[in-house]
Design an enzyme around this catalytic site. Structure first.
Site, PDB file in Angstrom:
ATOM      1  N   GLU A   1      53.474  33.295  40.258  1.00 22.10           N
ATOM      2  CA  GLU A   1      53.043  34.530  40.921  1.00 22.10           C
ATOM      3  C   GLU A   1      51.744  34.495  42.189  1.00 22.10           C
ATOM      4  O   GLU A   1      50.861  34.583  42.368  1.00 22.10           O
ATOM      5  CB  GLU A   1      52.127  35.477  40.275  1.00 22.10           C
ATOM      6  N   PRO A   2      52.061  33.770  43.061  1.00 25.14           N
ATOM      7  CA  PRO A   2      50.594  33.105  44.385  1.00 25.14           C
ATOM      8  C   PRO A   2      50.681  34.585  45.109  1.00 25.14           C
ATOM      9  O   PRO A   2      52.136  35.379  45.405  1.00 25.14           O
ATOM     10  CB  PRO A   2      51.293  31.762  45.040  1.00 25.14           C
TER      11      PRO A   2
ATOM     12  N   TYR B   1      31.559  37.872  46.657  1.00 22.97           N
ATOM     13  CA  TYR B   1      32.305  36.299  45.616  1.00 22.97           C
ATOM     14  C   TYR B   1      30.823  35.361  46.858  1.00 22.97           C
ATOM     15  O   TYR B   1      30.756  33.563  46.122  1.00 22.97           O
ATOM     16  CB  TYR B   1      33.388  35.714  45.884  1.00 22.97           C
TER      17      TYR B   1
ATOM     18  N   CYS C   1      25.526  49.903  56.042  1.00 18.36           N
ATOM     19  CA  CYS C   1      23.792  50.226  55.320  1.00 18.36           C
ATOM     20  C   CYS C   1      23.607  49.299  54.018  1.00 18.36           C
ATOM     21  O   CYS C   1      23.745  50.034  53.329  1.00 18.36           O
ATOM     22  CB  CYS C   1      23.645  51.544  55.443  1.00 18.36           C
TER      23      CYS C   1
HETATM   24  N1  LLP Z   1      48.855  36.830  39.162  1.00 20.43           N
HETATM   25  C1  LLP Z   1      47.992  37.346  37.844  1.00 20.43           C
HETATM   26  C2  LLP Z   1      47.941  37.065  36.724  1.00 20.43           C
HETATM   27  C3  LLP Z   1      46.244  37.029  39.311  1.00 20.43           C
HETATM   28  O1  LLP Z   1      45.550  37.726  38.385  1.00 20.43           O
HETATM   29  C4  LLP Z   1      45.887  37.149  40.181  1.00 20.43           C
HETATM   30  C5  LLP Z   1      45.396  37.045  40.965  1.00 20.43           C
HETATM   31  C6  LLP Z   1      47.719  36.145  40.924  1.00 20.43           C
HETATM   32  C7  LLP Z   1      48.197  36.159  39.836  1.00 20.43           C
HETATM   33  C8  LLP Z   1      47.184  36.031  42.499  1.00 20.43           C
HETATM   34  O2  LLP Z   1      45.917  34.451  42.461  1.00 20.43           O
HETATM   35  P1  LLP Z   1      46.061  34.645  44.069  1.00 20.43           P
HETATM   36  O3  LLP Z   1      47.643  33.141  44.246  1.00 20.43           O
HETATM   37  O4  LLP Z   1      45.981  34.940  45.335  1.00 20.43           O
HETATM   38  O5  LLP Z   1      44.978  33.644  43.797  1.00 20.43           O
HETATM   39  N2  LLP Z   1      39.786  39.235  45.476  1.00 20.43           N
HETATM   40  C9  LLP Z   1      39.403  37.496  45.155  1.00 20.43           C
HETATM   41  C10 LLP Z   1      40.847  37.461  43.609  1.00 20.43           C
HETATM   42  C11 LLP Z   1      40.829  38.135  42.901  1.00 20.43           C
HETATM   43  C12 LLP Z   1      42.009  37.241  41.975  1.00 20.43           C
HETATM   44  C13 LLP Z   1      43.067  38.402  40.927  1.00 20.43           C
HETATM   45  N3  LLP Z   1      43.954  37.913  40.560  1.00 20.43           N
HETATM   46  C14 LLP Z   1      39.344  37.009  46.250  1.00 20.43           C
HETATM   47  O6  LLP Z   1      38.654  37.761  47.135  1.00 20.43           O
HETATM   48  O7  LLP Z   1      38.831  35.623  46.516  1.00 20.43           O
END
Ligand code: LLP
Length: 409
Positions: free
Chosen positions: A269-270, A312, A339
């Protein structure tokens, strides 16, 4: 950041074959610009690295319909975490059967909606959720396919806010409880528990913990022959500032070696990896303020368009829209108009001495940029532009002041 997609040509910054100065003359700033070629290229690299896996692009990273449609056309399924994301995914052209529905707090209404739509997989995160799903499925005469999301109690190498696989996290089911659920639902007529899910975090700095998480859940897959699918979530990292991060090929070969000898159906799930470096946020410098040791560059974009630095402490590269080769350089703090003192786009960066009217590109904003945006300070959301070679179009228009009050009664 990928220089071949965002690159200088004839003195100005281009996205693919589109001059961003000309583009922003037309659409204004702030705006998001996405490269379709880069996003589809990233997806293809994952397809090559994981030839046997089903790839479900994680909509939470960027749910722009036009961009998502291009990814679906290139073979992606989707990962949705809310009823709204299922709706958007289907609007973008996904078959409901190609959507996995994840999330720790699915409501009854969302589960009904997902069952009604015929979503392909439910990634279930608690015993209560499984019981609720089974009850609704029985009422609706459905038998959804389920992956149990296991919390493997592994500490991922990432920021604490996006680390999900340790025992104290709200995500997933402990191994022991998962065994009880598997026993209880083994013969169920209302749910078909056919897989295990585990996702330990996002922007993973190392592959070892992913291997550890998979090893933790493998006994379940070995004990229960109905479990033929392993979903390892997303988390593949990108390099925001040139730092070395493990490649998707490294993840793939590690996962392959941990799973050697087993005939499992793999799902990934990228999100970030597919879209982060495909997007930039273009802002215009409004004012320059002198500060000790440098300047404060006040732009028309801020934490309402990109909250990652404020939330972050994330660092995004900054490029100027004009080729900087001939300018003098100055230490800059790039901020927005909101602000809040946290309204910083980039702390401490050396830029070619910015002037009011200059435009800047904040890089790698394709993931978790627009989707995390807000209307705080009654700021209309910027438009989203999709570039495809020398062609571009506005895929979501700039919000107007009327949009800000459209839902108020
Ligand atoms: N699958 C699950 C169960 C997840 O919780 C996530 C991300 C993904 C897939 C996708 O992950 P990715 O491949 O994008 O790393 N807002 C944060 C990132 C939050 C990620 C939440 N879950 C940021 O800006 O770094």
């Amino acid at each position: 950041m990928n220089d071949s997609i965002f690159h200088y040509h004839n003195g100005s910054l281009y996205a693919e074959d589109v001059d961003l100065m000309t583009l922003t003359d037309e659409v204004g700033t702030p705006c998001y610009v996405y490269s379709q070629g880069r996003a589809v290229g990233n997806l293809k690299r994952l397809q090559t690295a994981f030839p046997d896996a089903e790839i479900h692009y994680s909509l939470k990273a960027n749910a722009n319909l036009a961009l998502v449609r291009a990814l679906i056309d290139a073979g992606a399924g989707l990962d949705a975490v809310s009823g709204g994301e299922i709706y958007k995914g289907v609007q973008a052209g996904a078959l409901p059967g190609d959507i996995v529905f994840a999330g720790v707090g699915k409501t009854e209404q969302e589960l009904r909606y997902a069952l009604d739509m015929g979503v392909g997989w439910f990634n279930v995160e608690s015993g209560h959720e499984l019981a609720r799903l089974a009850r609704l499925a029985q009422q609706m005469h459905k038998r959804p396919r389920v992956c149990l999301r296991i919390n493997p109690d592994v500490q991922a190498d990432t920021h604490q806010y996006i680390s999900t696989g340790h025992a104290a996290a709200k995500f997933g089911i402990p191994l022991g409880e998962a065994r009880d659920l598997l026993e209880k639902h083994a013969e169920s007529d209302s749910v078909a528990v056919e897989g295990i899910h585990t996702h330990i975090g996002s922007q993973l700095g190392a592959v070892d913990q992913t291997a550890e998480a998979i090893k933790t859940v493998l006994p379940l897959l070995d004990e229960y022959s109905d479990l033929k699918t392993l979903n390892i979530g997303g988390g593949f990292p990108v390099s925001y500032t040139g730092e070395v991060v493990p490649s998707v090929e490294e993840f793939a070969s590690t996962i392959r070696s941990v799973l050697a000898g087993r005939d499992l159906h793999l799902i990934i799930e990228p999100g970030r990896y597919v879209v982060a470096d495909a997007g930039a946020l273009i802002v215009e410098v409004q004012y320059i303020k002198h500060a000790s040791g440098g300047v404060i560059v006040v732009t028309d974009g801020g934490m309402t368009e990109l909250i990652r630095p404020a939330l972050y402490g994330a660092t995004h590269e900054v490029m100027t829209l004009h080729d900087p080769s001939s300018s003098e350089f100055v230490k800059s703090l790039v901020v927005g108009p909101v602000c809040e003192s946290a309204d910083i786009l980039r702390a401490e960066v050396v830029l070619p001495a910015p002037q009011p009217g200059d435009r800047l590109a904040i890089m790698d904003v394709g993931a978790y940029g627009a989707v995390m945006g807000s209307n705080y300070n009654a700021r209309p959301r910027p438009p989203e532009i999709l570039v495809n070679t020398d062609d571009w179009r506005v895929t979501r228009r700039r919000e107007r002041y009327e949009d800000l009050i459209a839902l108020e009664e």
